[in-house]
Scaffold this motif. Structure first.
Motif, PDB file in Angstrom:
ATOM      1  N   GLN A 135      -3.073   5.676  -1.602  1.00  9.87           N
ATOM      2  CA  GLN A 135      -3.050   6.377   0.392  1.00  9.87           C
ATOM      3  C   GLN A 135      -2.750   7.643   0.008  1.00  9.87           C
ATOM      4  O   GLN A 135      -1.276   8.121  -0.475  1.00  9.87           O
ATOM      5  CB  GLN A 135      -2.337   5.607   1.185  1.00  9.87           C
ATOM      6  N   ILE A 136      -3.226   9.117   0.460  1.00  5.21           N
ATOM      7  CA  ILE A 136      -1.992  10.342   0.323  1.00  5.21           C
ATOM      8  C   ILE A 136      -2.297  11.004   1.159  1.00  5.21           C
ATOM      9  O   ILE A 136      -3.258  10.863   2.371  1.00  5.21           O
ATOM     10  CB  ILE A 136      -2.865  10.973  -1.417  1.00  5.21           C
ATOM     11  N   GLY A 137      -1.821  11.500   2.006  1.00  3.11           N
ATOM     12  CA  GLY A 137      -1.792  12.308   3.403  1.00  3.11           C
ATOM     13  C   GLY A 137      -0.570  13.339   3.707  1.00  3.11           C
ATOM     14  O   GLY A 137       0.529  13.204   2.555  1.00  3.11           O
ATOM     15  N   VAL A 183       4.615   0.469  -2.549  1.00  2.00           N
ATOM     16  CA  VAL A 183       5.020   1.180  -3.508  1.00  2.00           C
ATOM     17  C   VAL A 183       5.324   2.694  -3.022  1.00  2.00           C
ATOM     18  O   VAL A 183       3.884   2.571  -2.779  1.00  2.00           O
ATOM     19  CB  VAL A 183       5.484   1.638  -5.128  1.00  2.00           C
ATOM     20  N   GLY A 184       6.132   3.972  -2.642  1.00  3.91           N
ATOM     21  CA  GLY A 184       5.617   5.364  -2.436  1.00  3.91           C
ATOM     22  C   GLY A 184       6.349   5.613  -2.700  1.00  3.91           C
ATOM     23  O   GLY A 184       7.860   5.336  -2.524  1.00  3.91           O
ATOM     24  N   GLY A 185       6.387   7.606  -1.941  1.00  4.65           N
ATOM     25  CA  GLY A 185       7.608   8.277  -1.797  1.00  4.65           C
ATOM     26  C   GLY A 185       6.848   9.643  -1.167  1.00  4.65           C
ATOM     27  O   GLY A 185       5.727   9.563  -1.256  1.00  4.65           O
ATOM     28  N   GLY A 186       7.446  10.342  -0.484  1.00  8.68           N
ATOM     29  CA  GLY A 186       7.140  11.452   0.138  1.00  8.68           C
ATOM     30  C   GLY A 186       8.860  12.406  -0.355  1.00  8.68           C
ATOM     31  O   GLY A 186       9.689  12.234  -0.930  1.00  8.68           O
ATOM     32  N   TYR A 187       8.162  13.933   0.680  1.00  6.14           N
ATOM     33  CA  TYR A 187       9.669  14.547   0.817  1.00  6.14           C
ATOM     34  C   TYR A 187       9.392  14.859   2.171  1.00  6.14           C
ATOM     35  O   TYR A 187       8.490  15.594   2.326  1.00  6.14           O
ATOM     36  CB  TYR A 187       8.736  15.271  -0.189  1.00  6.14           C
ATOM     37  N   ASP A 188      10.844  14.864   3.180  1.00  4.48           N
ATOM     38  CA  ASP A 188      10.847  15.068   3.808  1.00  4.48           C
ATOM     39  C   ASP A 188      11.021  17.048   4.220  1.00  4.48           C
ATOM     40  O   ASP A 188      12.029  17.748   3.682  1.00  4.48           O
ATOM     41  CB  ASP A 188      12.107  14.411   4.499  1.00  4.48           C
ATOM     42  N   LEU A 189      10.553  17.786   4.840  1.00  4.56           N
ATOM     43  CA  LEU A 189      10.850  18.974   5.319  1.00  4.56           C
ATOM     44  C   LEU A 189      10.989  19.322   6.953  1.00  4.56           C
ATOM     45  O   LEU A 189       9.819  18.521   7.669  1.00  4.56           O
ATOM     46  CB  LEU A 189       9.260  19.359   5.425  1.00  4.56           C
ATOM     47  N   PHE A 236       8.490  16.978   8.703  1.00  9.09           N
ATOM     48  CA  PHE A 236       6.936  17.075   8.502  1.00  9.09           C
ATOM     49  C   PHE A 236       7.206  15.920   6.679  1.00  9.09           C
ATOM     50  O   PHE A 236       8.387  16.834   6.564  1.00  9.09           O
ATOM     51  CB  PHE A 236       6.072  18.145   7.936  1.00  9.09           C
ATOM     52  N   THR A 237       6.209  15.300   6.317  1.00 10.61           N
ATOM     53  CA  THR A 237       6.681  14.928   5.424  1.00 10.61           C
ATOM     54  C   THR A 237       5.545  14.611   4.490  1.00 10.61           C
ATOM     55  O   THR A 237       4.478  14.117   5.022  1.00 10.61           O
ATOM     56  CB  THR A 237       6.997  12.909   5.169  1.00 10.61           C
ATOM     57  N   PRO A 238       4.768  14.624   3.088  1.00 10.95           N
ATOM     58  CA  PRO A 238       3.368  14.633   2.574  1.00 10.95           C
ATOM     59  C   PRO A 238       3.906  13.377   1.588  1.00 10.95           C
ATOM     60  O   PRO A 238       5.195  13.607   1.437  1.00 10.95           O
ATOM     61  CB  PRO A 238       3.796  15.595   2.004  1.00 10.95           C
ATOM     62  N   PHE A 239       3.064  12.457   2.183  1.00  9.42           N
ATOM     63  CA  PHE A 239       3.498  10.925   1.223  1.00  9.42           C
ATOM     64  C   PHE A 239       2.511  11.116   0.333  1.00  9.42           C
ATOM     65  O   PHE A 239       1.345  11.226  -0.118  1.00  9.42           O
ATOM     66  CB  PHE A 239       3.774  10.118   2.713  1.00  9.42           C
ATOM     67  N   ALA A 240       2.461   9.688  -0.888  1.00  6.81           N
ATOM     68  CA  ALA A 240       1.426   8.919  -1.498  1.00  6.81           C
ATOM     69  C   ALA A 240       2.172   7.670  -1.334  1.00  6.81           C
ATOM     70  O   ALA A 240       3.336   7.336  -1.272  1.00  6.81           O
ATOM     71  CB  ALA A 240       1.612   9.614  -2.873  1.00  6.81           C
ATOM     72  N   ASN A 241       1.589   7.028  -1.542  1.00 10.16           N
ATOM     73  CA  ASN A 241       1.143   5.093  -1.098  1.00 10.16           C
ATOM     74  C   ASN A 241       0.891   4.517  -2.439  1.00 10.16           C
ATOM     75  O   ASN A 241      -0.787   4.408  -2.177  1.00 10.16           O
ATOM     76  CB  ASN A 241       1.419   4.660  -0.156  1.00 10.16           C
ATOM     77  N   LEU A 242       0.683   3.168  -2.681  1.00  6.55           N
ATOM     78  CA  LEU A 242      -0.304   2.812  -3.868  1.00  6.55           C
ATOM     79  C   LEU A 242       0.554   1.546  -2.536  1.00  6.55           C
ATOM     80  O   LEU A 242       1.733   0.319  -2.776  1.00  6.55           O
ATOM     81  CB  LEU A 242       0.445   2.335  -5.093  1.00  6.55           C
ATOM     82  N   ILE A 243      -0.683   0.719  -2.907  1.00  4.86           N
ATOM     83  CA  ILE A 243      -0.829  -0.486  -1.664  1.00  4.86           C
ATOM     84  C   ILE A 243      -1.706  -2.438  -2.649  1.00  4.86           C
ATOM     85  O   ILE A 243      -2.683  -1.340  -2.974  1.00  4.86           O
ATOM     86  CB  ILE A 243      -1.288  -0.904  -0.111  1.00  4.86           C
ATOM     87  N   VAL A 244      -0.900  -2.915  -3.657  1.00  4.39           N
ATOM     88  CA  VAL A 244      -1.812  -4.042  -4.311  1.00  4.39           C
ATOM     89  C   VAL A 244      -1.177  -5.597  -3.263  1.00  4.39           C
ATOM     90  O   VAL A 244      -0.262  -5.295  -2.968  1.00  4.39           O
ATOM     91  CB  VAL A 244      -1.518  -3.955  -5.606  1.00  4.39           C
ATOM     92  N   SER A 245      -2.791  -6.196  -3.253  1.00  2.53           N
ATOM     93  CA  SER A 245      -2.312  -7.800  -3.184  1.00  2.53           C
ATOM     94  C   SER A 245      -1.862  -8.500  -3.813  1.00  2.53           C
ATOM     95  O   SER A 245      -2.562  -8.524  -5.143  1.00  2.53           O
ATOM     96  CB  SER A 245      -3.283  -7.992  -2.264  1.00  2.53           C
ATOM     97  N   SER A 246      -1.855  -9.198  -3.685  1.00  7.71           N
ATOM     98  CA  SER A 246      -1.773 -10.733  -4.549  1.00  7.71           C
ATOM     99  C   SER A 246      -3.704 -11.200  -3.495  1.00  7.71           C
ATOM    100  O   SER A 246      -4.284 -10.555  -3.848  1.00  7.71           O
ATOM    101  CB  SER A 246      -1.371 -11.907  -4.087  1.00  7.71           C
ATOM    102  N   ARG A 247      -3.671 -12.057  -4.784  1.00  8.61           N
ATOM    103  CA  ARG A 247      -5.485 -13.520  -4.997  1.00  8.61           C
ATOM    104  C   ARG A 247      -5.281 -14.047  -3.595  1.00  8.61           C
ATOM    105  O   ARG A 247      -4.357 -14.815  -3.172  1.00  8.61           O
ATOM    106  CB  ARG A 247      -5.396 -14.163  -5.988  1.00  8.61           C
ATOM    107  N   GLY A 248      -6.654 -13.680  -2.492  1.00  5.50           N
ATOM    108  CA  GLY A 248      -6.821 -14.926  -1.807  1.00  5.50           C
ATOM    109  C   GLY A 248      -8.105 -15.109  -1.744  1.00  5.50           C
ATOM    110  O   GLY A 248      -9.354 -14.527  -2.621  1.00  5.50           O
TER     111      GLY A 248
END
Length: 192
Positions: free
Chosen positions: A184-186, A140-146, A154-166
């Motif tokens: 993740q941010i960038g 899940v994440g989001g960003g801002y398009d300029l 140009f897009t500053p963004f932030a994402n969160l990645i989570v996994s199942s168990r394995g």
């Protein structure tokens, strides 16, 4: 000169030259491509793992189609790399994502996606087997398009990645119930 300094300098340069928000048109249809760089904090969760979160270099490549006003669908490759205490680690997510503007005239978006997350940790010692694992993951994440140019955003963004168990494996050793998380941010560029 550090990568972080260059990323911040690029972000400030593009933001300063960005076209005002009211000149943006998020309703464009057709193909789009994007990529971005940044930093991420990642953690491996298992019985034998440390409780540390490691920071490292991160990036993504993505592309797809704008399928409706304010809705883009695409494939994505996202990764994280870190070397701490002579152990090189990497996480790579290969998957599909949807980018949606809840208000199609607004410059910000939300993102959700599913994919396969692969993990690898190795040392420089050739006698050591690498530690690897693959699991299902969501982001899940989001960003801002300029708008930076006619078809470039140009897009500053932030994402969160989570996994199942394995399982994590190293040679004949198997560690069960391992999971992963990455924040993740960038900043990125999107052509559309």
């Amino acid at each position: 000169m550090s990568v972080r300094f260059l990323a911040v300098a690029l972000a400030l340069t593009v933001t300063a030259g960005a076209i005002p928000v009211n000149a943006q048109d998020p309703s464009l249809h057709g193909p789009w491509l994007g990529g971005g760089l940044g930093t991420a904090s990642a953690k491996v969760n298992c019985d034998l793992c440390t409780n540390d979160r490691n920071g490292g270099f991160s990036g993504y490549l993505t592309g797809g189609l704008a399928v409706a006003r304010g809705l883009r669908a695409g494939a994505e490759l996202s990764g994280w790399f870190d070397t701490t205490d002579d152990v090189s680690q990497r996480l790579a997510l290969i998957g599909a994502s949807l980018y949606g503007n809840p208000n199609p005239r607004a410059p910000w978006y939300l993102k959700g996606g599913l994919g396969l997350l692969r993990y690898r940790a190795a040392t420089d010692n050739e006698d050591d087997d690498p530690l690897t694992g693959s699991v299902a993951a969501m982001q899940v994440g989001g960003g801002y398009d300029l708008r930076a140019a006619d078809k470039l955003w140009f897009t500053p963004f932030a994402n969160l990645i989570v996994s199942s168990r394995g399982n994590l494996t190293s040679g004949n050793t198997i560690i069960t119930d391992a999971s992963y998380s990455m924040l993740q941010i960038g900043a990125g560029l999107t052509w559309r």
